[in-house]
Scaffold this motif. Structure first.
Motif, PDB file in Angstrom:
ATOM      1  N   ARG A  57      10.315 -19.238  -8.542  1.00 36.94           N
ATOM      2  CA  ARG A  57       9.570 -18.451  -7.568  1.00 36.94           C
ATOM      3  C   ARG A  57       9.281 -17.057  -8.132  1.00 36.94           C
ATOM      4  O   ARG A  57      10.072 -16.503  -8.893  1.00 36.94           O
ATOM      5  CB  ARG A  57      10.394 -18.334  -6.286  1.00 36.94           C
ATOM      6  N   VAL A  58       8.136 -16.521  -7.766  1.00 39.75           N
ATOM      7  CA  VAL A  58       7.765 -15.161  -8.160  1.00 39.75           C
ATOM      8  C   VAL A  58       7.670 -14.308  -6.898  1.00 39.75           C
ATOM      9  O   VAL A  58       7.042 -14.711  -5.918  1.00 39.75           O
ATOM     10  CB  VAL A  58       6.422 -15.138  -8.910  1.00 39.75           C
ATOM     11  N   GLY A  96      10.444   3.037   5.684  1.00 41.26           N
ATOM     12  CA  GLY A  96       9.235   2.333   6.085  1.00 41.26           C
ATOM     13  C   GLY A  96       8.677   1.381   5.063  1.00 41.26           C
ATOM     14  O   GLY A  96       7.623   0.778   5.283  1.00 41.26           O
ATOM     15  N   ALA A  97       9.347   1.208   3.926  1.00 37.45           N
ATOM     16  CA  ALA A  97       8.864   0.296   2.897  1.00 37.45           C
ATOM     17  C   ALA A  97       9.266  -1.136   3.232  1.00 37.45           C
ATOM     18  O   ALA A  97      10.389  -1.397   3.674  1.00 37.45           O
ATOM     19  CB  ALA A  97       9.430   0.688   1.533  1.00 37.45           C
ATOM     20  N   ASP A  98       8.367  -2.055   3.007  1.00 35.67           N
ATOM     21  CA  ASP A  98       8.670  -3.475   3.129  1.00 35.67           C
ATOM     22  C   ASP A  98       9.506  -3.850   1.902  1.00 35.67           C
ATOM     23  O   ASP A  98       9.013  -3.807   0.773  1.00 35.67           O
ATOM     24  CB  ASP A  98       7.364  -4.264   3.177  1.00 35.67           C
ATOM     25  N   THR A  99      10.764  -4.200   2.113  1.00 40.38           N
ATOM     26  CA  THR A  99      11.744  -4.239   1.028  1.00 40.38           C
ATOM     27  C   THR A  99      12.411  -5.600   0.925  1.00 40.38           C
ATOM     28  O   THR A  99      12.715  -6.237   1.942  1.00 40.38           O
ATOM     29  CB  THR A  99      12.826  -3.156   1.257  1.00 40.38           C
ATOM     30  N   LYS A 135       1.294  -6.514   3.718  1.00 38.46           N
ATOM     31  CA  LYS A 135       1.595  -7.698   2.911  1.00 38.46           C
ATOM     32  C   LYS A 135       0.390  -8.637   2.824  1.00 38.46           C
ATOM     33  O   LYS A 135       0.535  -9.815   2.504  1.00 38.46           O
ATOM     34  CB  LYS A 135       2.822  -8.449   3.444  1.00 38.46           C
ATOM     35  N   GLN A 136      -0.812  -8.124   3.094  1.00 39.00           N
ATOM     36  CA  GLN A 136      -1.993  -8.979   3.022  1.00 39.00           C
ATOM     37  C   GLN A 136      -2.247  -9.467   1.601  1.00 39.00           C
ATOM     38  O   GLN A 136      -2.825 -10.531   1.402  1.00 39.00           O
ATOM     39  CB  GLN A 136      -3.221  -8.216   3.549  1.00 39.00           C
ATOM     40  N   ASP A 137      -1.824  -8.708   0.622  1.00 34.78           N
ATOM     41  CA  ASP A 137      -2.012  -9.130  -0.760  1.00 34.78           C
ATOM     42  C   ASP A 137      -0.794  -9.881  -1.289  1.00 34.78           C
ATOM     43  O   ASP A 137      -0.710 -10.183  -2.472  1.00 34.78           O
ATOM     44  CB  ASP A 137      -2.325  -7.931  -1.651  1.00 34.78           C
ATOM     45  N   GLY A 138       0.152 -10.174  -0.425  1.00 30.81           N
ATOM     46  CA  GLY A 138       1.323 -10.948  -0.830  1.00 30.81           C
ATOM     47  C   GLY A 138       2.376 -10.154  -1.559  1.00 30.81           C
ATOM     48  O   GLY A 138       3.352 -10.727  -2.059  1.00 30.81           O
TER      49      GLY A 138
END
Length: 434
Positions: free
Chosen positions: A148-149, A33-36, A6-9
């Protein structure tokens, strides 16, 4: 371990919709394993059952078992929350036997929410999605109503019947969803601009009655099976077989049929108020009586919705007649002469896509990294939605990692469903239990 830091947000997978498709999709992606992120406009409606609170049945029970085999949660939660379970058609051949559970709709929703909120790598957001964010031909996130985006590498749209939906009772139309929320009005125009073919579909639901107003002595009791049953292939929660809640069977009468045939033009389905097509909806009682005039009566099942309420679902009595006619129709049925309504039946109309715009992986042919699952694909039923959601979540993860998508062979129930909806004319195909 997630696939990104998530370093790129950006998150890996954004799932839009908290119904049965959205829940299975988000859980599948997160567990792989996906950030969801799962986004639902109303967290109280997660895994709700606005139609019949049941899981399984003819053909659909096989889908539930395949979801379980793939690591989905529908089978487990159905086993944990049913108030009655039985094998249908057990006296017939094995090809038509089907496990069906009458679920406690309040408990089912709570157990699903507990599962979502306790799953590592999965965030649940209670907001409405206004639109997709695109870069070139790829989706890269969603815009929320708050402004919000949320940026993401893949998006799964599992919006159910929420796209420009309206409720119809007689000549009255109200822009609402099946759960009584505001529909989503902005996604449909955007999808059309992106090249998707939208179709207008309809479905319906019967009235709910208060159980203490029913004379069960005039009906036939329908008990659950006297032996323990479960959808899960391994395990299955133990339960008190003798403590299952009974359903009851009754029938329409000549008077029921007379009321309906004399007032057909008052029905939303027959008056021209309904614009959409409905080959996949549960046929209304009006439709059954018109199409099968030779039948002197039709079965009506009285099914409890929860141990926590006294509401009874009148299975087989879907209608969009005005309220006063619904009362006359219901009270012409044995056992229901003094029935009190907790909710009137209605038709619902909504937007769906032509699923021929999708690959068998459920990824869009028009927009990269965009997947669709559930009733937005023109299907019906909690089980079909959950099966699609599971596959969309798995394939969203595969898209991230560069793996080949999971495409099921047509010899499986889920594979047959996906091949069917991605190749057949949506105006003509039927649900799996027809």
């Amino acid at each position: 371990m997630t696939t990104t830091s998530k370093q790129d947000g950006r998150v890996d997978v954004i799932v839009v919709g908290g119904g049965h498709a959205g829940c299975e999709s988000a859980l599948a992606a997160a567990r792989m394993g996906a950030d969801t992120v799962l986004i639902s406009g109303n967290l109280e409606r997660i895994a709700s059952m606005p139609c019949n609170p049941s899981i399984g049945g003819t053909a659909k029970g096989i889908v539930v078992r395949e979801i379980d085999a793939l690591g989905g949660v529908m089978a487990r939660i159905a086993d944990e929350t049913h108030i009655q379970i039985k094998m249908l058609n057990e006296s017939k051949g094995p090809a038509v036997r089907a496990l069906r559970a009458q679920s406690d709709k309040h408990l089912y929703s709570r157990r699903m929410k507990e599962t979502l909120f306790s799953t590592p790598g999965l965030e649940v957001v209670g907001e409405r999605v206004e639109s997709l964010v695109l870069e070139g031909d790829d989706v890269v996130g969603v815009n929320l109503e708050s402004g919000r985006v949320i940026s993401g590498r893949t998006v799964v749209l599992a919006t159910g019947t929420y796209l420009r939906s309206k409720i119809l009772i007689g000549s009255k139309t109200t822009w609402l969803t099946a759960d009584g929320d505001e529909p989503t009005a902005t996604l449909s125009p955007q999808l059309e601009r992106l090249g998707f073919s939208l179709i207008r579909l309809k479905t319906g639901t019967p009235p709910r009655l208060f159980g203490d107003s029913i004379d069960y002595a005039k009906t036939t009791r329908q008990d659950g099976d006297p032996r323990r049953r479960h959808f899960q292939l391994v395990g299955g929660m133990a339960y008190d077989v003798a403590g299952q809640v009974p359903c009851h069977l009754t029938y329409t009468t000549a008077e029921t049929h007379r009321i309906i045939l004399d007032n057909l033009q008052a029905s939303s389905m027959y008056s021209g108020v309904v614009e959409g097509v409905g080959p996949r909806y549960c046929p209304s009682i009006e439709d059954k009586i018109v199409r099968f005039k030779d039948k002197p009566r039709h079965q009506i099942f009285l099914e409890p919705e929860s141990r926590e309420s006294d509401e009874i679902y009148v299975q087989g009595f879907s209608t969009s007649m005005p309220e006063i006619l619904q009362e006359a129709m219901i009270r012409s049925v044995p056992g229901l002469e003094k029935a009190r309504f907790s909710k009137y039946g209605y038709a619902i109309e909504y937007d769906a896509i032509d699923a021929r715009d999708l690959w068998p992986s459920l990824e869009s042919k028009h927009v990269g990294n965009l997947f669709f699952a559930g009733q937005i694909n023109g299907t019906s039923g909690y089980e079909e939605a959950a099966g699609q959601g599971l596959i969309a979540g798995i394939n969203a993860y595969c898209r991230l990692t560069g793996e080949q998508p999971l495409v099921f062979p047509p010899e499986t129930a889920v594979g047959a469903l996906l091949r069917y909806i991605t190749t057949a004319d949506p105006q003509h195909f039927q649900p799996m239990n027809v």
